[in-house]
Motif scaffolding. Structure first.
Motif, PDB file in Angstrom:
ATOM      1  N   GLU A  12       0.792  -1.230   0.000  1.00 51.32           N
ATOM      2  CA  GLU A  12       0.000   0.000   0.000  1.00 51.32           C
ATOM      3  C   GLU A  12       0.827   1.284   0.000  1.00 51.32           C
ATOM      4  N   HIS A  13       2.095   1.224   0.386  1.00 48.17           N
ATOM      5  CA  HIS A  13       2.935   2.426   0.405  1.00 48.17           C
ATOM      6  C   HIS A  13       4.030   2.379  -0.661  1.00 48.17           C
ATOM      7  N   ASP A  14       3.876   1.524  -1.680  1.00 49.35           N
ATOM      8  CA  ASP A  14       4.920   1.325  -2.686  1.00 49.35           C
ATOM      9  C   ASP A  14       4.634   1.982  -4.034  1.00 49.35           C
ATOM     10  N   ASN A  15       3.664   2.866  -4.087  1.00 43.47           N
ATOM     11  CA  ASN A  15       3.338   3.599  -5.320  1.00 43.47           C
ATOM     12  C   ASN A  15       3.081   2.685  -6.513  1.00 43.47           C
ATOM     13  N   LEU A  16       2.276   1.655  -6.318  1.00 45.24           N
ATOM     14  CA  LEU A  16       1.918   0.776  -7.423  1.00 45.24           C
ATOM     15  C   LEU A  16       0.795   1.391  -8.235  1.00 45.24           C
ATOM     16  N   ASN A  17       0.745   1.032  -9.507  1.00 40.61           N
ATOM     17  CA  ASN A  17      -0.342   1.478 -10.388  1.00 40.61           C
ATOM     18  C   ASN A  17      -1.391   0.385 -10.484  1.00 40.61           C
ATOM     19  N   LEU A  18      -2.657   0.764 -10.415  1.00 41.43           N
ATOM     20  CA  LEU A  18      -3.719  -0.191 -10.656  1.00 41.43           C
ATOM     21  C   LEU A  18      -3.723  -0.549 -12.135  1.00 41.43           C
ATOM     22  N   PRO A  19      -4.109  -1.787 -12.467  1.00 40.26           N
ATOM     23  CA  PRO A  19      -4.171  -2.175 -13.883  1.00 40.26           C
ATOM     24  C   PRO A  19      -5.098  -1.251 -14.668  1.00 40.26           C
ATOM     25  N   MET A  20      -4.663  -0.932 -15.888  1.00 41.66           N
ATOM     26  CA  MET A  20      -5.436  -0.060 -16.778  1.00 41.66           C
ATOM     27  C   MET A  20      -5.412  -0.649 -18.183  1.00 41.66           C
ATOM     28  N   ARG A  21      -6.425  -0.286 -18.974  1.00 48.78           N
ATOM     29  CA  ARG A  21      -6.428  -0.626 -20.395  1.00 48.78           C
ATOM     30  C   ARG A  21      -5.613   0.445 -21.117  1.00 48.78           C
ATOM     31  N   ALA A  22      -4.771   0.031 -22.042  1.00 47.68           N
ATOM     32  CA  ALA A  22      -3.873   0.964 -22.723  1.00 47.68           C
ATOM     33  C   ALA A  22      -4.572   1.757 -23.827  1.00 47.68           C
ATOM     34  N   THR A  23      -5.591   1.168 -24.453  1.00 42.47           N
ATOM     35  CA  THR A  23      -6.288   1.851 -25.539  1.00 42.47           C
ATOM     36  C   THR A  23      -7.797   1.726 -25.335  1.00 42.47           C
ATOM     37  N   ALA A  26      -9.015  -1.863 -26.000  1.00 43.13           N
ATOM     38  CA  ALA A  26      -8.261  -2.974 -25.399  1.00 43.13           C
ATOM     39  C   ALA A  26      -9.170  -3.779 -24.482  1.00 43.13           C
ATOM     40  N   ALA A  27      -9.086  -5.099 -24.567  1.00 41.69           N
ATOM     41  CA  ALA A  27      -9.875  -5.971 -23.697  1.00 41.69           C
ATOM     42  C   ALA A  27      -9.193  -6.158 -22.343  1.00 41.69           C
ATOM     43  N   GLY A  28      -7.856  -6.151 -22.352  1.00 40.48           N
ATOM     44  CA  GLY A  28      -7.101  -6.485 -21.148  1.00 40.48           C
ATOM     45  C   GLY A  28      -6.614  -5.289 -20.374  1.00 40.48           C
ATOM     46  N   TYR A  29      -6.599  -5.465 -19.065  1.00 41.67           N
ATOM     47  CA  TYR A  29      -6.017  -4.493 -18.134  1.00 41.67           C
ATOM     48  C   TYR A  29      -4.576  -4.917 -17.887  1.00 41.67           C
ATOM     49  N   ASP A  30      -3.629  -4.021 -18.130  1.00 43.02           N
ATOM     50  CA  ASP A  30      -2.210  -4.349 -17.997  1.00 43.02           C
ATOM     51  C   ASP A  30      -1.792  -4.430 -16.534  1.00 43.02           C
TER      52      ASP A  30
END
Length: 180
Positions: A12-23, A26-30
């Motif tokens: 929680e304190h490591d500045n991670l990014n939540l998965p997002m779709r790039a376009t 796009a079907a998938g969340y990276d």
């Protein structure tokens, strides 16, 4: 019905990014790696020795087999992410198309299935890990924040008699429902 991602407490304190779709389409969340580490190549002496023994029709000693098996064992890449979804959904985890082509990285299980009841399980809070094997000739460093896989939310169907079957509550974490 709601679905989405959140970060597990461990990160929680490591500045991670939540998965997002790039376009837009796009079907998938990276998914990204939660930490940096080295994914070793499978082309190491124990594995090569077994291949040589097979090629020359030699008997394979159990100790050699065990050593080669350890080299071929996939590593779990932590994402620091958990997913929540509707009860008749799952999250399909797939490789990025560039991983095998450009880096020799594969998912040995083909795809991963994250069940809706995996989130917040008592073993690992539902953290999603991506299994990987490095078929390339050299060890590969996976850096924190590097995209390593993708997740696609999918609905599923059940059989007509599914409600009649007794179900248990999930007890296990990665790779196990905890039910025998």
């Amino acid at each position: 019905m709601q679905r989405g991602f959140s970060i597990v407490k461990k990160y929680e304190h490591d500045n991670l990014n939540l998965p997002m779709r790039a376009t837009q389409r796009a079907a998938g969340y990276d998914f990204q790696a939660a930490e940096s580490f080295v994914l070793p190549s499978i082309w190491r002496l124990p594995f090569l020795k077994i291949l040589w023994q097979i090629r020359h029709n030699e008997t394979i000693a159990s100790v050699d087999d065990e050593k080669a098996t350890k080299v071929l064992k996939p590593l779990l890449v932590p994402t620091g992410i958990k997913a929540y979804m509707g009860e008749n959904e799952y999250l399909l985890i797939a490789n990025r198309s560039s991983n095998p082509l450009k880096r020799g990285l594969i998912l040995p299980n083909g795809v991963g299935i994250i069940d809706a009841d995996y989130v917040d399980n008592p073993k690992n809070e539902g953290e999603i890990f991506i299994q990987m094997i490095n078929w390339g000739l050299k060890d590969i460093t996976i850096n924190k924040g590097e995209r390593i896989g993708q997740g696609i939310f999918m609905p599923f169907l059940v059989t007509d008699n599914d409600q009649q079957q007794v179900k248990q509550t999930r007890q296990g974490g990665f790779g196990s429902s905890g039910i025998k």
